[in-house]
Scaffold this motif. Structure first.
Motif, mmCIF file in Angstrom:
data_model
loop_
_atom_site.group_PDB
_atom_site.id
_atom_site.type_symbol
_atom_site.label_atom_id
_atom_site.label_comp_id
_atom_site.label_asym_id
_atom_site.label_seq_id
_atom_site.Cartn_x
_atom_site.Cartn_y
_atom_site.Cartn_z
ATOM 1 N N MET A 82 122.474 16.737 96.838
ATOM 2 C CA MET A 82 121.134 17.238 96.659
ATOM 3 C C MET A 82 120.869 17.973 95.434
ATOM 4 S SD MET A 82 118.184 17.765 98.176
ATOM 5 C CE MET A 82 118.412 17.365 99.572
ATOM 6 N N LYS A 83 121.800 18.607 94.851
ATOM 7 C CA LYS A 83 121.696 19.379 93.462
ATOM 8 C C LYS A 83 121.361 18.350 92.627
ATOM 9 C CE LYS A 83 126.489 19.630 92.224
ATOM 10 N NZ LYS A 83 127.573 20.644 92.060
ATOM 11 N N GLU A 84 122.063 17.212 92.639
ATOM 12 C CA GLU A 84 121.801 16.166 91.652
ATOM 13 C C GLU A 84 120.232 15.990 91.531
ATOM 14 O OE1 GLU A 84 124.130 15.890 93.540
ATOM 15 O OE2 GLU A 84 126.063 15.538 92.846
ATOM 16 N N LEU A 85 119.640 15.838 92.573
ATOM 17 C CA LEU A 85 118.137 15.368 92.571
ATOM 18 C C LEU A 85 117.479 16.435 91.988
ATOM 19 C CD1 LEU A 85 118.043 13.848 96.223
ATOM 20 C CD2 LEU A 85 117.921 12.402 93.844
ATOM 21 N N VAL A 86 117.797 17.772 92.304
ATOM 22 C CA VAL A 86 116.876 18.723 91.886
ATOM 23 C C VAL A 86 117.128 19.060 90.120
ATOM 24 C CG1 VAL A 86 117.032 21.449 91.639
ATOM 25 C CG2 VAL A 86 117.302 20.403 93.948
ATOM 26 N N VAL A 87 118.230 18.821 89.616
ATOM 27 C CA VAL A 87 118.615 18.767 88.233
ATOM 28 C C VAL A 87 117.779 17.624 87.629
ATOM 29 C CG1 VAL A 87 120.165 18.329 86.404
ATOM 30 C CG2 VAL A 87 120.707 19.763 88.586
ATOM 31 N N ALA A 88 117.649 16.462 88.058
ATOM 32 C CA ALA A 88 117.163 15.199 87.804
ATOM 33 C C ALA A 88 115.552 15.738 87.766
ATOM 34 C CB ALA A 88 117.232 14.037 88.515
ATOM 35 N N ALA A 89 115.074 16.004 88.777
ATOM 36 C CA ALA A 89 113.785 16.441 88.912
ATOM 37 C C ALA A 89 113.342 17.379 87.886
ATOM 38 C CB ALA A 89 113.432 16.785 90.234
ATOM 39 N N TYR A 90 114.122 18.452 87.516
ATOM 40 C CA TYR A 90 113.925 19.425 86.577
ATOM 41 C C TYR A 90 113.592 18.767 85.245
ATOM 42 C CZ TYR A 90 114.503 23.213 83.159
ATOM 43 O OH TYR A 90 114.680 24.031 82.220
ATOM 44 N N PHE A 91 114.480 17.859 84.682
ATOM 45 C CA PHE A 91 114.599 17.252 83.469
ATOM 46 C C PHE A 91 113.408 16.331 83.425
ATOM 47 C CE2 PHE A 91 118.788 18.689 83.078
ATOM 48 C CZ PHE A 91 118.830 19.441 81.917
ATOM 49 N N SER A 92 113.071 15.570 84.365
ATOM 50 C CA SER A 92 111.850 14.854 84.383
ATOM 51 C C SER A 92 110.590 15.712 84.191
ATOM 52 C CB SER A 92 111.566 14.278 85.738
ATOM 53 O OG SER A 92 110.534 13.223 85.868
ATOM 54 N N GLU A 93 110.550 16.897 84.686
ATOM 55 C CA GLU A 93 109.295 17.777 84.356
ATOM 56 C C GLU A 93 109.360 18.033 82.839
ATOM 57 O OE1 GLU A 93 105.822 20.044 85.193
ATOM 58 O OE2 GLU A 93 107.089 18.419 86.272
ATOM 59 N N ILE A 125 126.967 19.951 86.021
ATOM 60 C CA ILE A 125 126.551 20.269 87.179
ATOM 61 C C ILE A 125 126.540 19.086 88.101
ATOM 62 C CG2 ILE A 125 124.443 20.719 88.088
ATOM 63 C CD1 ILE A 125 123.474 22.120 85.349
ATOM 64 N N PHE A 126 126.517 17.756 87.603
ATOM 65 C CA PHE A 126 126.625 16.876 88.620
ATOM 66 C C PHE A 126 128.227 16.745 89.272
ATOM 67 C CE2 PHE A 126 123.059 15.990 85.989
ATOM 68 C CZ PHE A 126 122.073 15.541 86.738
ATOM 69 N N SER A 127 128.166 16.026 90.320
ATOM 70 C CA SER A 127 129.447 15.963 91.094
ATOM 71 C C SER A 127 130.352 15.019 90.524
ATOM 72 C CB SER A 127 129.145 15.471 92.662
ATOM 73 O OG SER A 127 128.482 14.098 92.447
ATOM 74 N N THR A 128 131.655 14.921 90.954
ATOM 75 C CA THR A 128 132.582 14.069 90.460
ATOM 76 C C THR A 128 132.530 12.627 91.106
ATOM 77 O OG1 THR A 128 134.041 14.875 92.149
ATOM 78 C CG2 THR A 128 134.117 15.831 89.870
ATOM 79 N N THR A 129 131.582 12.261 91.807
ATOM 80 C CA THR A 129 131.499 10.963 92.413
ATOM 81 C C THR A 129 131.044 9.733 91.369
ATOM 82 O OG1 THR A 129 129.092 11.201 93.035
ATOM 83 C CG2 THR A 129 130.903 11.950 94.448
ATOM 84 N N THR A 130 131.207 8.722 91.713
ATOM 85 C CA THR A 130 131.042 7.684 90.628
ATOM 86 C C THR A 130 129.164 7.356 90.525
ATOM 87 O OG1 THR A 130 132.659 6.363 91.508
ATOM 88 C CG2 THR A 130 131.215 5.164 90.445
#
Length: 231
Positions: free
Chosen positions: A1-12, A43-48
Motif C-alpha cells: 500500500m505504501k508503494e502506491l501512496v508514494v507513487a501517487a505523490y510523485f505523480s502529483e 521507502i519501497f519494499s524489498t520485493t521484486t
C-alpha cells in the motif's frame, strides 16, 4: 500500500510541473522531482515488484507528456519541448529504476548526471545553454562560451560537472549508509569524477540536433559507470 501512496505523490508532483508556468518554479520542481524520486527508492519494499511500483509515477507523467504534447498541434515549439527533453528525462528515470534499482551505483550516478543537464524549453523559452542548476544559481555567469560549441558556456559545463559529481557522491553515500551499497570510497570518488568528466564533455559537444542530451549523457554515464564499477 505504501508503494502506491508514494507513487501517487510523485505523480502529483510531476503533474504540477507540467502545468507550472513560471520558468524558475518549473526548473525547481523539475530538479526536485528527479532528486526526490531517487531518494524515495528505500521507502519501497524489498520485493521484486517494488521497482515497478516506483515507476508508476514517471510512467503516468510520460503518458501525460505524450497526450498533452500531441494535443498541441498548433504549437510546434511547445510540442518539441514536451516530446523531447522532458519525455526523454522521464524515460531515463524509468530505465534506471527498472534496470539498476538500489543494488547498483550505475543507475544512481546516471540520474545524478542527468539532473544538471540543460533544462528543456520551448522555442520561446530561455537560451538552450542554460543548465537547470546553473540557471537557478545565476545565468549571468554563462557569457563565456565553449570554443567548439557557442550554444554552451563554461559556467554551465563546470556547474554540471561539480553538481553531478557532488550529487552522485551524496546519493551513493545515502545508499551506502542504508546498506544497499558497499563501496571503496577512495576508488569510488575517482570513478565518479571520471564519469562526471565524460558526461560533461558529452553534454558540451554540438550534437544536440542529432541526439538529445537527455539521452546521450545518461546512456554514456551508464556505460562508463558500468565499466568502472562492473555492476
Amino acid at each position: 500500500m505504501k508503494e502506491l501512496v508514494v507513487a501517487a505523490y510523485f505523480s502529483e508532483i510531476w503533474e504540477k510541473q507540467l502545468w507550472v508556468k513560471n520558468s524558475l518554479s518549473r526548473k525547481l520542481v523539475h530538479v526536485l522531482s528527479g532528486l526526490l524520486f531517487m531518494v524515495s527508492w528505500p521507502i519501497f519494499s524489498t520485493t521484486t515488484e517494488a521497482r515497478y511500483f516506483a515507476c508508476f509515477a514517471p510512467l503516468v507523467n510520460c503518458l501525460r507528456l505524450v497526450i498533452y504534447g500531441l494535443s498541441l498541434a498548433s504549437d510546434e515549439g511547445l510540442i518539441k519541448s514536451l516530446l523531447r527533453g522532458p519525455l526523454y528525462y522521464v524515460l531515463i528515470l524509468i530505465l534506471c529504476a527498472l534496470v539498476f534499482w538500489r543494488e547498483s551505483p550505475v543507475g544512481v550516478i546516471s540520474l545524478a548526471m542527468v539532473i544538471p543537464l540543460p533544462y528543456p524549453n520551448s522555442a520561446a523559452g530561455p537560451h538552450p545553454s542554460s543548465p537547470r542548476v546553473a540557471d537557478i544559481i545565476g545565468r549571468r555567469f554563462g557569457s563565456l562560451k565553449i570554443p567548439y560549441n557557442q550554444q554552451k558556456s563554461w559556467a554551465g559545463s563546470i556547474s554540471m560537472f561539480v553538481f553531478g559529481f557532488l550529487l552522485s557522491i551524496g546519493m551513493l553515500q545515502y545508499y551506502s549508509v542504508l546498506g544497499y551499497l558497499q563501496l571503496d570510497w577512495v576508488w569510488t570518488v575517482q570513478k565518479v569524477a571520471l564519469v562526471s568528466l565524460v558526461a560533461t564533455v558529452v553534454e558540451s559537444l554540438p550534437t544536440t540536433e542529432v541526439v538529445d542530451d537527455n539521452i546521450s549523457v545518461p546512456l554514456v554515464s551508464m556505460a562508463v559507470a558500468f565499466w568502472m564499477f562492473g555492476y
